[in-house]
Design an enzyme around this catalytic site. Structure first.
Site, PDB file in Angstrom:
ATOM      1  N   ALA A  32       0.871  -1.185   0.000  1.00  0.00           N
ATOM      2  CA  ALA A  32       0.000   0.000   0.000  1.00  0.00           C
ATOM      3  C   ALA A  32       0.905   1.231   0.000  1.00  0.00           C
ATOM      4  O   ALA A  32       0.810   2.111   0.852  1.00  0.00           O
ATOM      5  CB  ALA A  32      -0.963  -0.004   1.174  1.00  0.00           C
ATOM      6  N   HIS A  34       3.080   4.594  -0.582  1.00  0.00           N
ATOM      7  CA  HIS A  34       2.818   6.021  -0.801  1.00  0.00           C
ATOM      8  C   HIS A  34       4.158   6.730  -0.914  1.00  0.00           C
ATOM      9  O   HIS A  34       5.218   6.076  -0.853  1.00  0.00           O
ATOM     10  CB  HIS A  34       1.943   6.589   0.323  1.00  0.00           C
ATOM     11  CG  HIS A  34       2.440   6.261   1.693  1.00  0.00           C
ATOM     12  ND1 HIS A  34       3.620   6.769   2.188  1.00  0.00           N
ATOM     13  CD2 HIS A  34       1.950   5.453   2.677  1.00  0.00           C
ATOM     14  CE1 HIS A  34       3.815   6.308   3.410  1.00  0.00           C
ATOM     15  NE2 HIS A  34       2.819   5.491   3.721  1.00  0.00           N
ATOM     16  N   HIS A  37       7.019   5.763   1.447  1.00  0.00           N
ATOM     17  CA  HIS A  37       7.785   4.561   1.079  1.00  0.00           C
ATOM     18  C   HIS A  37       8.747   4.869  -0.074  1.00  0.00           C
ATOM     19  O   HIS A  37       9.895   4.417  -0.078  1.00  0.00           O
ATOM     20  CB  HIS A  37       6.852   3.442   0.616  1.00  0.00           C
ATOM     21  CG  HIS A  37       5.921   2.920   1.664  1.00  0.00           C
ATOM     22  ND1 HIS A  37       4.566   3.125   1.614  1.00  0.00           N
ATOM     23  CD2 HIS A  37       6.152   2.193   2.783  1.00  0.00           C
ATOM     24  CE1 HIS A  37       3.993   2.526   2.660  1.00  0.00           C
ATOM     25  NE2 HIS A  37       4.934   1.970   3.385  1.00  0.00           N
ATOM     26  N   GLN A  61       2.699  -8.984  13.670  1.00  0.00           N
ATOM     27  CA  GLN A  61       2.746  -7.667  14.317  1.00  0.00           C
ATOM     28  C   GLN A  61       1.365  -7.041  14.498  1.00  0.00           C
ATOM     29  O   GLN A  61       1.254  -5.907  14.938  1.00  0.00           O
ATOM     30  CB  GLN A  61       3.704  -6.724  13.585  1.00  0.00           C
ATOM     31  CG  GLN A  61       3.239  -6.240  12.215  1.00  0.00           C
ATOM     32  CD  GLN A  61       4.327  -5.451  11.511  1.00  0.00           C
ATOM     33  OE1 GLN A  61       5.330  -5.988  11.055  1.00  0.00           O
ATOM     34  NE2 GLN A  61       4.154  -4.132  11.402  1.00  0.00           N
ATOM     35  N   GLN A 153       9.682   2.328  16.321  1.00  0.00           N
ATOM     36  CA  GLN A 153      10.136   1.176  15.522  1.00  0.00           C
ATOM     37  C   GLN A 153      11.600   1.359  15.118  1.00  0.00           C
ATOM     38  O   GLN A 153      12.412   0.434  15.236  1.00  0.00           O
ATOM     39  CB  GLN A 153       9.247   1.042  14.279  1.00  0.00           C
ATOM     40  CG  GLN A 153       9.766   0.058  13.252  1.00  0.00           C
ATOM     41  CD  GLN A 153       8.773  -0.184  12.127  1.00  0.00           C
ATOM     42  OE1 GLN A 153       7.804  -0.914  12.304  1.00  0.00           O
ATOM     43  NE2 GLN A 153       8.994   0.416  10.976  1.00  0.00           N
ATOM     44  N   VAL A 176       7.267  12.035   5.551  1.00  0.00           N
ATOM     45  CA  VAL A 176       6.717  12.710   4.368  1.00  0.00           C
ATOM     46  C   VAL A 176       5.263  13.053   4.684  1.00  0.00           C
ATOM     47  O   VAL A 176       4.514  12.193   5.170  1.00  0.00           O
ATOM     48  CB  VAL A 176       6.820  11.829   3.102  1.00  0.00           C
ATOM     49  CG1 VAL A 176       6.219  12.533   1.897  1.00  0.00           C
ATOM     50  CG2 VAL A 176       8.283  11.471   2.832  1.00  0.00           C
ATOM     51  N   ARG A 187      -2.581   3.669   6.285  1.00  0.00           N
ATOM     52  CA  ARG A 187      -3.869   3.629   6.996  1.00  0.00           C
ATOM     53  C   ARG A 187      -4.713   4.888   6.746  1.00  0.00           C
ATOM     54  O   ARG A 187      -5.902   4.885   7.069  1.00  0.00           O
ATOM     55  CB  ARG A 187      -3.648   3.420   8.499  1.00  0.00           C
ATOM     56  CG  ARG A 187      -3.138   2.015   8.814  1.00  0.00           C
ATOM     57  CD  ARG A 187      -3.130   1.711  10.291  1.00  0.00           C
ATOM     58  NE  ARG A 187      -2.938   0.295  10.528  1.00  0.00           N
ATOM     59  CZ  ARG A 187      -1.769  -0.284  10.841  1.00  0.00           C
ATOM     60  NH1 ARG A 187      -0.674   0.447  10.962  1.00  0.00           N
ATOM     61  NH2 ARG A 187      -1.703  -1.588  11.033  1.00  0.00           N
TER      62      ARG A 187
HETATM   63  O1  PAF Z   1       6.960  -0.205   9.000  1.00  0.00           O
HETATM   64  C1  PAF Z   1       6.421  -1.192   8.445  1.00  0.00           C
HETATM   65  O2  PAF Z   1       5.778  -1.086   7.396  1.00  0.00           O
HETATM   66  C2  PAF Z   1       6.541  -2.562   9.104  1.00  0.00           C
HETATM   67  O3  PAF Z   1       6.499  -2.463  10.478  1.00  0.00           O
HETATM   68  C3  PAF Z   1       7.798  -3.328   8.642  1.00  0.00           C
HETATM   69  C4  PAF Z   1       9.086  -2.617   9.056  1.00  0.00           C
HETATM   70  C5  PAF Z   1       7.778  -3.500   7.133  1.00  0.00           C
HETATM   71  C6  PAF Z   1       7.818  -4.721   9.279  1.00  0.00           C
HETATM   72  O4  PAF Z   1       6.712  -5.474   8.916  1.00  0.00           O
END
Ligand code: PAF
Length: 281
Positions: A32, A34, A37, A61, A153, A176, A187
């Site tokens: 997904a 954007h 990423h 997760q 994270q 961003v 989301r």
């Molecule tokens: O940040 C994310 O999209 C996720 O937590 C990751 C680092 C890809 C792990 O699943």
């Protein structure tokens, strides 16, 4: 762009690139995609010879009442975006491939994983560190890019890499934002127009803290109060936490003397959003 769906295939492809002397840059994602990423992909590309992106909606997760099943999976669109960015390898394994039947091994960064989002999402960070450790093991990248939007994270992964002596450089790229200030997130697609407008309270509250900090306030309780007050004008958004913490240990900061992370999480409807900023005295 070559698509790998098995661990064996991805491992062999990364190994072959390394044998040719290529520096491998890696961007783990859940798809997904954007602009946030894509900024990570561009950062990886700028600092390496071969870029690997993973798309894997990691079930481990997600909590039992979270959005695993409805998480957006626009694979063809994502594939095209990555192709346009000149990505070399897309790793898109199935859940069965990543977690062989009976898998019971997890990687946990103790202590840090219970902070910030870890308080309301108890096994979330354990799931993140487990899958990222697996991905690092499969791809063996020289560097891996993560977004500052998930500041906790990033801190937890930095700590895992340090503690496990993993030979990978962690690059954290700036948040961003949409033109109106909303931090980009997969989301955001869940938000209806009213929730989308209300969601601006997150970035607005951080902006207000930065403003008051700029005028000289250094007491965290007072800065947090200022941020929380902004939420009072937007009662449809339910605050999860508003904290000021050390960016590495995620421990609360009493008086801001060095860099401090102001982190917020809140629900617009059932959608949980996060945002943050770093105060720099
Ligand atoms: O940040 C994310 O999209 C996720 O937590 C990751 C680092 C890809 C792990 O699943």
């Amino acid at each position: 762009m070559k698509i790998c769906t098995t661990v064996k295939e991805m491992h062999a492809a990364a190994h072959a690139a390394r044998r040719e002397g290529k520096r491998i840059g890696f961007v783990p994602t859940m798809g997904a995609l954007h602009e946030g990423h894509l900024s990570l992909v561009r950062a990886a590309k700028a600092q390496s010879d071969t870029v690997v992106v993973s798309i894997f909606v990691n079930p481990v997760q997600f909590g039992p009442n979270e959005d695993l099943n409805r998480y957006p999976r626009p694979f063809e669109r994502d594939r095209q975006l990555l192709e346009n960015e000149g990505v070399d390898f897309l790793f898109a394994p199935s859940a069965e491939e990543m977690y062989p039947a009976g898998a019971i091994t997890y990687v946990t960064v103790e202590g840090l994983s219970e902070k910030l989002c870890g308080k309301s999402r108890p096994r979330h960070f354990r799931g993140v560190t487990t899958v990222v450790a697996k991905l690092f093991h499969i791809i063996e990248p020289d560097l891996a890019c993560f977004g500052q939007k998930d500041a906790a994270q990033a801190a937890i992964i930095r700590r895992m890499v340090r503690d496990l002596h993993l030979p990978v450089e962690i690059v954290v790229c700036p948040i961003v934002r949409e033109p109106d200030g909303l931090a980009m997130s997969s989301r955001n697609a869940y938000l209806d127009p009213q929730q989308r407008r209300s969601a601006l309270v997150l970035s607005r509250s951080l902006g207000r803290v930065v403003e008051v900090f700029g005028k000289g306030e250094r007491n965290s309780d007072r800065l947090i109060e200022v941020g929380k007050q902004v939420f009072e004008d937007e009662p449809s958004v339910r605050l999860d936490y508003f904290e000021i913490v050390d960016p590495e240990t995620l421990e609360p900061v009493v008086t801001v003397r060095g860099a401090a992370l102001v982190a917020v999480a809140a629900f617009a409807g059932t959608t949980r959003l996060i945002d943050n900023t770093v105060l720099q005295p």
